[in-house]
Write a protein that holds these residues in place. Structure first.
Motif, PDB file in Angstrom:
ATOM      1  N   PRO A   1      56.054  82.224  43.094  1.00 55.38           N
ATOM      2  CA  PRO A   1      55.122  83.086  43.898  1.00 55.38           C
ATOM      3  C   PRO A   1      53.835  83.452  43.390  1.00 55.38           C
ATOM      4  CG  PRO A   1      57.372  83.852  42.953  1.00 55.38           C
ATOM      5  CD  PRO A   1      57.075  82.806  42.382  1.00 55.38           C
ATOM      6  N   PRO A   2      52.652  83.790  44.223  1.00 56.53           N
ATOM      7  CA  PRO A   2      51.480  83.878  44.036  1.00 56.53           C
ATOM      8  C   PRO A   2      51.165  84.841  42.841  1.00 56.53           C
ATOM      9  CG  PRO A   2      51.622  84.147  46.452  1.00 56.53           C
ATOM     10  CD  PRO A   2      52.914  84.108  45.637  1.00 56.53           C
ATOM     11  N   GLN A   3      51.901  85.872  42.621  1.00 63.20           N
ATOM     12  CA  GLN A   3      51.663  86.834  41.698  1.00 63.20           C
ATOM     13  C   GLN A   3      52.008  86.154  39.905  1.00 63.20           C
ATOM     14  OE1 GLN A   3      53.604  87.724  44.216  1.00 63.20           O
ATOM     15  NE2 GLN A   3      52.414  88.799  45.258  1.00 63.20           N
ATOM     16  N   GLU A   4      53.173  85.369  40.076  1.00 65.05           N
ATOM     17  CA  GLU A   4      53.491  84.607  38.901  1.00 65.05           C
ATOM     18  C   GLU A   4      52.356  83.544  38.639  1.00 65.05           C
ATOM     19  OE1 GLU A   4      57.314  82.634  37.023  1.00 65.05           O
ATOM     20  OE2 GLU A   4      57.423  83.579  39.130  1.00 65.05           O
TER      21      GLU A   4
ATOM     22  N   GLU B   1      46.071  82.743  34.258  1.00 67.83           N
ATOM     23  CA  GLU B   1      45.282  83.456  33.463  1.00 67.83           C
ATOM     24  C   GLU B   1      45.590  83.343  32.022  1.00 67.83           C
ATOM     25  OE1 GLU B   1      44.571  88.171  32.338  1.00 67.83           O
ATOM     26  OE2 GLU B   1      45.405  87.764  34.330  1.00 67.83           O
TER      27      GLU B   1
ATOM     28  N   ALA C   1      49.225  83.441  39.369  1.00 66.81           N
ATOM     29  CA  ALA C   1      48.250  84.163  38.782  1.00 66.81           C
ATOM     30  C   ALA C   1      48.233  84.732  37.332  1.00 66.81           C
ATOM     31  CB  ALA C   1      47.733  85.258  39.626  1.00 66.81           C
ATOM     32  N   THR C   2      49.317  84.936  37.065  1.00 70.55           N
ATOM     33  CA  THR C   2      49.585  85.197  35.508  1.00 70.55           C
ATOM     34  C   THR C   2      49.846  83.902  34.513  1.00 70.55           C
ATOM     35  OG1 THR C   2      52.045  85.651  35.658  1.00 70.55           O
ATOM     36  CG2 THR C   2      50.946  87.476  35.993  1.00 70.55           C
TER      37      THR C   2
END
Length: 126
Positions: free
Chosen positions: A33-36, A42, A38-39
Motif C-alpha cells: 500500500p502507498p502508506q507502507e 523513508e 512511503a515508510t
C-alpha cells in the motif's frame, strides 16, 4: 545510386528500432500500500543518506541491520529502490572498477526534494 544510399538509411532504421525503450520508473508498482511504501522508502533513504553511496549488496545488509519493517526480500528492496529513483529520491551512478562496473546508490540532496515539493504546493494553490 539508390543502393548505397538506401542501405545506409536501412541500417539507421534497423538500428533505431532495435533499441529497447527506457523503463518508465514512475509506473513501478511497489507491491505494498502507498502508506507502507512511503515508510519503507523513508527508512531506506535514511540508511543510504547515513552511509553514503552504497552498492546493492551493502544496502541490503544495512537494511537488514536496521530492521526495516515491510521489506520482504532483496528483490523487494530492489523494486522499492527503483520506485524511489522514479520519484527522484535516489540517484544511481556507475563506478568503473577495472573491466567491471559497480552501481552505486546515493541520496539526492534534500534541497532538491524540498524545491520539488514547493513547486507542487504552489501549483496546487493557484
Amino acid at each position: 545510386m539508390w543502393r548505397g544510399g538506401g542501405n545506409g538509411v536501412a541500417s539507421v532504421f534497423v538500428r533505431h528500432f532495435s533499441r529497447k525503450r527506457a523503463p518508465n520508473l514512475r509506473k513501478i508498482n511497489p507491491k505494498v500500500p502507498p502508506q507502507e511504501a512511503a515508510t519503507i522508502a523513508e527508512s531506506l533513504y535514511h540508511v543510504i543518506q547515513q552511509h553514503g553511496p552504497l552498492t546493492l549488496p551493502n544496502t541490503w545488509n544495512l537494511a537488514k541491520e536496521a530492521n526495516i519493517n515491510g521489506l520482504n526480500s532483496k528483490t523487494h528492496m530492489k523494486l522499492m529502490l527503483k520506485w524511489m529513483r522514479g520519484r527522484n529520491m535516489l540517484k544511481q551512478f556507475c563506478h568503473h572498477v577495472g573491466s567491471s562496473k559497480k552501481f552505486m546508490l546515493s541520496a539526492l540532496p534534500e534541497k532538491t526534494q524540498i524545491n520539488q515539493a514547493g513547486k507542487q504546493l504552489t501549483g496546487s494553490q493557484d
